[in-house]
Design a protein around this motif. Structure first.
Motif, PDB file in Angstrom:
ATOM      1  N   GLY A  96       0.766  -1.300   0.013  1.00 27.72           N
ATOM      2  CA  GLY A  96       0.074   0.205   0.100  1.00 27.72           C
ATOM      3  C   GLY A  96       0.735   1.208  -0.090  1.00 27.72           C
ATOM      4  O   GLY A  96       0.265   2.212  -0.269  1.00 27.72           O
ATOM      5  N   PHE A  97       2.219   1.154   0.435  1.00 24.85           N
ATOM      6  CA  PHE A  97       2.958   2.342   0.427  1.00 24.85           C
ATOM      7  C   PHE A  97       4.261   2.117  -0.125  1.00 24.85           C
ATOM      8  O   PHE A  97       4.880   0.904  -0.022  1.00 24.85           O
ATOM      9  CB  PHE A  97       3.149   2.804   2.002  1.00 24.85           C
ATOM     10  CG  PHE A  97       2.036   3.271   2.426  1.00 24.85           C
ATOM     11  CD1 PHE A  97       1.549   4.654   2.472  1.00 24.85           C
ATOM     12  CD2 PHE A  97       1.076   2.620   3.188  1.00 24.85           C
ATOM     13  CE1 PHE A  97       0.417   5.009   3.168  1.00 24.85           C
ATOM     14  CE2 PHE A  97      -0.184   2.842   3.893  1.00 24.85           C
ATOM     15  CZ  PHE A  97      -0.343   4.262   3.722  1.00 24.85           C
ATOM     16  N   THR A  98       4.926   3.059  -0.641  1.00 23.41           N
ATOM     17  CA  THR A  98       6.513   3.135  -1.039  1.00 23.41           C
ATOM     18  C   THR A  98       6.865   4.216  -0.477  1.00 23.41           C
ATOM     19  O   THR A  98       6.512   5.171   0.089  1.00 23.41           O
ATOM     20  CB  THR A  98       6.796   3.259  -2.651  1.00 23.41           C
ATOM     21  OG1 THR A  98       6.251   4.506  -2.930  1.00 23.41           O
ATOM     22  CG2 THR A  98       6.204   1.879  -3.355  1.00 23.41           C
ATOM     23  N   GLY A 155       1.390   6.549  -1.318  1.00 23.07           N
ATOM     24  CA  GLY A 155       0.511   5.531  -1.174  1.00 23.07           C
ATOM     25  C   GLY A 155      -0.918   5.993  -1.677  1.00 23.07           C
ATOM     26  O   GLY A 155      -1.072   6.937  -2.581  1.00 23.07           O
ATOM     27  N   ASP A 156      -2.378   5.578  -1.099  1.00 24.84           N
ATOM     28  CA  ASP A 156      -3.402   5.645  -1.660  1.00 24.84           C
ATOM     29  C   ASP A 156      -3.367   5.620  -3.344  1.00 24.84           C
ATOM     30  O   ASP A 156      -3.663   6.378  -4.069  1.00 24.84           O
ATOM     31  CB  ASP A 156      -3.743   7.262  -1.371  1.00 24.84           C
ATOM     32  CG  ASP A 156      -5.029   7.631  -1.716  1.00 24.84           C
ATOM     33  OD1 ASP A 156      -6.119   6.720  -1.815  1.00 24.84           O
ATOM     34  OD2 ASP A 156      -5.331   8.956  -1.987  1.00 24.84           O
ATOM     35  N   PRO A 157      -3.237   4.181  -3.571  1.00 25.87           N
ATOM     36  CA  PRO A 157      -3.271   3.908  -4.890  1.00 25.87           C
ATOM     37  C   PRO A 157      -4.302   4.420  -5.708  1.00 25.87           C
ATOM     38  O   PRO A 157      -5.657   3.848  -5.189  1.00 25.87           O
ATOM     39  CB  PRO A 157      -2.890   2.361  -4.866  1.00 25.87           C
ATOM     40  CG  PRO A 157      -2.550   2.001  -3.627  1.00 25.87           C
ATOM     41  CD  PRO A 157      -3.073   3.211  -2.743  1.00 25.87           C
ATOM     42  N   GLU A 211       7.946   0.701   9.625  1.00 26.79           N
ATOM     43  CA  GLU A 211       7.393  -0.646   9.395  1.00 26.79           C
ATOM     44  C   GLU A 211       7.274  -1.056   8.248  1.00 26.79           C
ATOM     45  O   GLU A 211       6.308  -0.304   7.353  1.00 26.79           O
ATOM     46  CB  GLU A 211       6.435  -0.782  10.572  1.00 26.79           C
ATOM     47  CG  GLU A 211       6.714  -0.754  12.029  1.00 26.79           C
ATOM     48  CD  GLU A 211       5.626  -1.037  12.724  1.00 26.79           C
ATOM     49  OE1 GLU A 211       4.786  -2.011  12.280  1.00 26.79           O
ATOM     50  OE2 GLU A 211       5.789  -0.984  14.243  1.00 26.79           O
ATOM     51  N   GLN A 212       7.442  -2.447   7.735  1.00 31.65           N
ATOM     52  CA  GLN A 212       7.133  -2.677   6.292  1.00 31.65           C
ATOM     53  C   GLN A 212       5.379  -2.835   6.087  1.00 31.65           C
ATOM     54  O   GLN A 212       4.925  -3.399   7.086  1.00 31.65           O
ATOM     55  CB  GLN A 212       7.717  -4.048   6.084  1.00 31.65           C
ATOM     56  CG  GLN A 212       7.388  -4.532   4.501  1.00 31.65           C
ATOM     57  CD  GLN A 212       8.152  -5.945   4.528  1.00 31.65           C
ATOM     58  OE1 GLN A 212       7.875  -6.869   5.321  1.00 31.65           O
ATOM     59  NE2 GLN A 212       8.777  -5.975   3.550  1.00 31.65           N
ATOM     60  N   PRO A 213       5.143  -2.047   5.290  1.00 27.32           N
ATOM     61  CA  PRO A 213       3.562  -2.316   5.005  1.00 27.32           C
ATOM     62  C   PRO A 213       3.038  -3.570   4.391  1.00 27.32           C
ATOM     63  O   PRO A 213       4.118  -4.286   3.713  1.00 27.32           O
ATOM     64  CB  PRO A 213       3.200  -1.034   4.029  1.00 27.32           C
ATOM     65  CG  PRO A 213       4.447  -1.016   3.240  1.00 27.32           C
ATOM     66  CD  PRO A 213       5.531  -1.245   3.964  1.00 27.32           C
ATOM     67  N   ALA A 214       2.001  -3.971   4.927  1.00 25.28           N
ATOM     68  CA  ALA A 214       1.301  -5.145   4.256  1.00 25.28           C
ATOM     69  C   ALA A 214       0.769  -4.763   2.990  1.00 25.28           C
ATOM     70  O   ALA A 214       0.755  -3.668   2.240  1.00 25.28           O
ATOM     71  CB  ALA A 214       0.121  -5.626   5.196  1.00 25.28           C
ATOM     72  N   ALA A 215       0.571  -5.853   2.052  1.00 25.10           N
ATOM     73  CA  ALA A 215       0.085  -5.697   0.765  1.00 25.10           C
ATOM     74  C   ALA A 215      -1.432  -4.901   0.827  1.00 25.10           C
ATOM     75  O   ALA A 215      -2.325  -5.356   1.266  1.00 25.10           O
ATOM     76  CB  ALA A 215      -0.319  -7.159   0.166  1.00 25.10           C
ATOM     77  N   ARG A 216      -1.456  -3.893  -0.298  1.00 28.23           N
ATOM     78  CA  ARG A 216      -2.485  -3.050  -0.449  1.00 28.23           C
ATOM     79  C   ARG A 216      -3.176  -2.430   0.681  1.00 28.23           C
ATOM     80  O   ARG A 216      -4.404  -2.361   1.058  1.00 28.23           O
ATOM     81  CB  ARG A 216      -3.542  -4.030  -1.188  1.00 28.23           C
ATOM     82  CG  ARG A 216      -3.075  -4.513  -2.633  1.00 28.23           C
ATOM     83  CD  ARG A 216      -4.202  -5.113  -3.288  1.00 28.23           C
ATOM     84  NE  ARG A 216      -4.237  -6.547  -2.663  1.00 28.23           N
ATOM     85  CZ  ARG A 216      -3.580  -7.496  -2.804  1.00 28.23           C
ATOM     86  NH1 ARG A 216      -2.426  -7.413  -3.608  1.00 28.23           N
ATOM     87  NH2 ARG A 216      -3.589  -8.661  -2.223  1.00 28.23           N
ATOM     88  N   THR A 217      -2.189  -2.313   1.701  1.00 24.37           N
ATOM     89  CA  THR A 217      -2.750  -1.829   3.186  1.00 24.37           C
ATOM     90  C   THR A 217      -2.901  -0.200   3.007  1.00 24.37           C
ATOM     91  O   THR A 217      -2.592   0.567   2.108  1.00 24.37           O
ATOM     92  CB  THR A 217      -1.520  -2.069   4.217  1.00 24.37           C
ATOM     93  OG1 THR A 217      -2.449  -1.323   5.405  1.00 24.37           O
ATOM     94  CG2 THR A 217      -0.345  -1.189   4.107  1.00 24.37           C
ATOM     95  N   ASP A 218      -3.843   0.394   3.922  1.00 13.26           N
ATOM     96  CA  ASP A 218      -3.972   2.042   3.955  1.00 13.26           C
ATOM     97  C   ASP A 218      -3.307   2.430   5.324  1.00 13.26           C
ATOM     98  O   ASP A 218      -3.803   3.476   5.657  1.00 13.26           O
ATOM     99  CB  ASP A 218      -5.371   2.354   3.666  1.00 13.26           C
ATOM    100  CG  ASP A 218      -6.228   2.048   4.994  1.00 13.26           C
ATOM    101  OD1 ASP A 218      -5.846   1.224   5.626  1.00 13.26           O
ATOM    102  OD2 ASP A 218      -7.396   2.234   4.762  1.00 13.26           O
ATOM    103  N   ASN A 219      -2.410   1.629   5.871  1.00  9.76           N
ATOM    104  CA  ASN A 219      -1.811   2.130   7.142  1.00  9.76           C
ATOM    105  C   ASN A 219      -0.696   1.814   7.382  1.00  9.76           C
ATOM    106  O   ASN A 219      -0.117   0.888   6.690  1.00  9.76           O
ATOM    107  CB  ASN A 219      -2.640   1.119   7.897  1.00  9.76           C
ATOM    108  CG  ASN A 219      -2.265   1.328   9.668  1.00  9.76           C
ATOM    109  OD1 ASN A 219      -1.022   1.279   9.972  1.00  9.76           O
ATOM    110  ND2 ASN A 219      -3.300   1.760  10.341  1.00  9.76           N
ATOM    111  N   LEU A 220       0.190   2.675   7.573  1.00  9.81           N
ATOM    112  CA  LEU A 220       1.820   2.636   7.734  1.00  9.81           C
ATOM    113  C   LEU A 220       2.203   3.498   9.136  1.00  9.81           C
ATOM    114  O   LEU A 220       1.692   4.332   9.405  1.00  9.81           O
ATOM    115  CB  LEU A 220       2.248   3.653   6.594  1.00  9.81           C
ATOM    116  CG  LEU A 220       3.940   3.584   6.576  1.00  9.81           C
ATOM    117  CD1 LEU A 220       4.648   2.154   5.990  1.00  9.81           C
ATOM    118  CD2 LEU A 220       4.590   4.609   5.568  1.00  9.81           C
TER     119      LEU A 220
END
Length: 513
Positions: A96-98, A155-157, A211-220
């Motif tokens: 979800g983020f880079t 983020g916010d794809p 922290e490494q974000p999960a796949a397609r998450t909106d939380n970092l």
């Protein structure tokens, strides 16, 4: 090294430093590596222990030395430095983020350490010359590890692309925005001694753990270590994106020295001129500001609107409150006609609203307005200033939620101030005011007979109070004149009432020559 080993390291650090000057000079770097460096297991408790340990030692400023050509970059040269795709953390991994590390240079000389936390283990992000495109700069073939100045978060794809949702760079500054906005108002991790005669103290973030974000998450989740001459601290930011960007901030502070003037949830913005303040302005645009006013929802359930200004002299205002419900710097003008600026698009700048989490101690919302002649200067600062000073040995924990938004999430069932205009009065010293209130509750015809404009001024004389109803626009305009006499400041208060109850938010204004 685990938490117990870190504490042992701290207890023995004095003797080690005395035996080895080099260790004394690099104590922060040594402590970072020993506690939460490469290969260590990350815990928030260890970060707090690290901040506590540093608070018991004298402050050591980070290195700001840079080799050529980075030690003399102008703005254009600096923004020409860009990270290569391979330097972007978690790029093309479907998360979800880079995160893009930012180079040092220009106004961002201090070195910051970046770490990522993957499966609970810390991995250091190492500077590598080959991971940046330097534009037109002539850069040596080899460079030492320069560290970084901060990072951008994407983020916010949307439609397969990510937008820039936050940037952490410089001192303890960071920014975010809602979907469709430009960056504008800037938050601070901590405010120290703002407006003090001896000068403000600017703390900084020495290191970040992302922290490494999960796949397609909106939380970092981002952790940070704060350091300054007077205070250290452990921070946790939880960033959530969408139509509105929300950042939950959790802070634990460890004072090195007593500090009376300190604040949290601080933010800065720009106000050059507007309809209420066009002093000495020769500009084709009708207004230039990122934020139009300070809004406060205080513990007495009163909603306050304080228009911002660009004063001739430094102005500090205090709004005492035992338990605030929210405050922030707000941009209410969303029509491009208000600014007529096709480059800056001030109508698309974010509002930043603070919502306390948990019980806050009594204190005040402090507003600092600084004279400026340039729109690139952040000349407005506001923050929550607790009544109790910081004292060594007394840890302080605070939490709050930030809404980077088009408008605050909570709106009062009251008419809002939508315009404040100030101009010449009937005499050489008088000033004429026109304040517009807008809201659905102003539509009924019977309101005109019941409504009263309650106006007062602590100094000076107000006169010629008039009320113009425009029910078809759900608008009431209040006009009056202020004769300040020999006063150097007049505090004005205005609210619309019906049946003895407020029908509008409270308009507060400080007039100065």
């Amino acid at each position: 090294m685990n938490r117990r080993s870190l504490l042992a390291f701290g207890l023995g650090a004095g003797a080690l430093a005395a035996a080895s000057p080099a260790l004394g000079q690099n104590f922060v770097a040594q402590a970072l590596q020993s506690a939460l460096g490469e290969g260590q297991r990350f815990t928030a408790t260890t970060l707090a222990d690290l901040a506590r340990l540093l608070s018991k030692r004298a402050y050591q400023a980070p290195s700001s030395e840079l080799p050529e050509p980075f030690n003399a970059l102008n703005y254009e040269q600096y923004i020409g430095i860009r990270a290569q795709p391979g330097a972007v953390l978690w790029n093309n991994e479907g998360r979800g983020f880079t995160v893009e590390p930012l180079h040092r240079g220009f106004a961002f000389g201090s070195a910051v350490s970046l770490y990522v936390v993957e499966d609970g283990i810390v991995r250091r992000v190492i500077y590598d010359r080959s991971r940046f495109d330097y534009g037109s700069l002539k850069v040596p073939a080899t460079l030492p590890d320069l560290g970084f100045s901060g990072f951008k978060v994407f983020g916010d794809p949307q439609n397969g692309r990510q937008r820039e949702v936050a940037i952490f760079q410089g001192a303890t500054f960071f920014r975010s925005s809602a979907r469709g906005q430009n960056l504008g108002v800037m938050a601070r991790g901590l405010t120290l001694k703002a407006g003090d005669p001896k000068g403000e103290e600017f703390p900084l973030f020495r290191a970040y753990w992302i922290e490494q974000p999960a796949a397609r998450t909106d939380n970092l989740v981002i952790h940070a270590l704060l350091d300054s001459e007077s205070v250290t601290g452990a921070y946790r930011f939880t960033l959530r994106t969408g139509d509105v960007s929300i950042i939950d901030t959790e802070i634990t502070l460890f004072p090195r020295a007593p500090v009376e003037n300190w604040g949290v949830a601080g933010m800065t913005s720009t106000f050059l001129f507007g309809p209420n303040d066009r002093r000495n302005v020769d500009d084709l645009r009708p207004a230039v500001y990122e934020s139009g006013g300070l809004q406060i929802h205080n513990g007495n359930d009163e909603w306050i609107w304080r228009p911002l200004s660009n004063p001739e002299t430094l102005q500090i205002s205090a709004f005492v409150d035992p338990a605030p419900k929210g405050f922030g710097l707000i941009q209410r003008d969303r029509d491009s006609a208000a600014f007529q600026d096709d480059d800056q698009n001030f109508e698309r700048r974010p509002s930043l609203w603070i919502e306390p989490i948990g019980d806050w101690s009594p204190g005040l919302v402090q507003l600092v307005e600084i004279p400026t002649e340039s729109e690139i200067n952040d000349n407005v600062l506001t923050y929550w200033r607790p009544k109790q000073p910081l004292q060594p040995g007394a840890d302080v924990s605070v939490a709050y939620r930030q809404f980077w938004c088009w408008q605050p999430p909570e709106r009062a069932p009251l008419a809002q101030v939508t315009s404040t205009r100030v101009g010449r009065g009937r005499t050489a010293t008088a000033r004429r005011f026109a304040v517009d209130f807008t809201g659905d509750m102003l539509r009924p015809a019977q309101t005109a007979a019941e409504l009263k404009a309650m106006l007062s001024s602590a100094t000076g004389v107000v006169s010629n109070l008039r009320l113009w109803p425009y029910p078809e626009r759900k608008l009431y305009r209040v006009g009056f004149e202020l004769e300040p006499g020999n006063e150097t400041a007049c505090e004005l208060r205005l609210v619309l009432e019906a049946g003895g109850k407020p029908l509008s938010e409270t308009w507060l204004y400080r007039w100065t020559p």
